[in-house]
Design a protein around this motif. Sequence first.
Motif, short mmCIF file in Angstrom:
data_model
loop_
_atom_site.label_atom_id
_atom_site.label_comp_id
_atom_site.label_asym_id
_atom_site.label_seq_id
_atom_site.Cartn_x
_atom_site.Cartn_y
_atom_site.Cartn_z
N GLN A 18 45.30 48.06 38.32
CA GLN A 18 44.80 47.33 39.48
C GLN A 18 43.28 47.32 39.45
OE1 GLN A 18 46.73 49.26 42.89
NE2 GLN A 18 48.01 47.44 43.11
N THR A 63 36.14 39.21 46.20
CA THR A 63 35.34 39.58 47.36
C THR A 63 34.39 38.43 47.67
OG1 THR A 63 33.90 41.31 48.29
CG2 THR A 63 33.58 40.79 45.97
N TYR A 117 35.25 37.56 41.50
CA TYR A 117 36.42 38.24 40.96
C TYR A 117 36.03 39.10 39.76
CZ TYR A 117 39.06 34.69 43.57
OH TYR A 117 39.58 33.87 44.54
N VAL A 128 40.05 46.53 42.09
CA VAL A 128 39.70 46.34 43.50
C VAL A 128 38.20 46.14 43.60
CG1 VAL A 128 39.70 47.32 45.80
CG2 VAL A 128 41.64 47.75 44.27
N TYR A 174 43.77 41.48 33.43
CA TYR A 174 44.01 41.73 34.85
C TYR A 174 42.85 41.16 35.67
CZ TYR A 174 47.40 45.05 33.05
OH TYR A 174 48.45 45.62 32.38
N TRP A 175 43.21 40.71 36.90
CA TRP A 175 42.23 40.17 37.83
C TRP A 175 42.28 40.98 39.12
CZ3 TRP A 175 38.80 36.21 36.95
CH2 TRP A 175 39.03 35.39 35.83
N GLY A 176 41.12 41.09 39.77
CA GLY A 176 41.09 41.65 41.10
C GLY A 176 41.38 40.56 42.13
N GLN A 177 41.38 40.96 43.40
CA GLN A 177 41.74 40.04 44.47
C GLN A 177 40.55 39.23 44.96
OE1 GLN A 177 40.93 43.15 44.99
NE2 GLN A 177 39.57 43.06 46.75
N CYS A 187 33.69 47.09 41.14
CA CYS A 187 35.07 46.81 40.74
C CYS A 187 35.66 48.11 40.20
CB CYS A 187 35.12 45.71 39.68
SG CYS A 187 36.76 45.47 38.94
N LYS A 208 37.46 40.89 36.26
CA LYS A 208 38.52 40.70 35.26
C LYS A 208 38.40 41.76 34.17
CE LYS A 208 40.40 37.38 31.94
NZ LYS A 208 40.12 36.17 31.15
#
Length: 118
Positions: A3, A112, A94, A5, A107-110, A22, A96
Amino acid sequence: QVQLVESGGGLVQPGGSLRLSCALSGSICSIYDMGWYRQAPGKQRELVAIINSGGRTNYADSVRGRFTISRDNALNTVYLQMNSLQPADTAVYYCKADPILVGGKNYWGQGTQVTVSS
């Protein structure tokens, strides 16, 4: 499960600064090349800055000299220091993670939100 964040976004006046973070969990940061991307309303997501596992960096022309990407593998965290912010920098940012091993999953974050406005 890996994950990402992101944190540190917000509202800032033109000419101001922000630092995005991140945090990666579920794996170790050192096996990934890390990048920051952004997407403004109505526009495609674009690369802002990348830092590979060895610490080599590259930047979009629009942010070179104003933004600095860095990583702390001990903390599993990547940073984006943003200075001299402009309204054109307003976007969702984002993080990555791209694995350095061929065939691995990225993977990518959600994301901000960064808003530059007076």
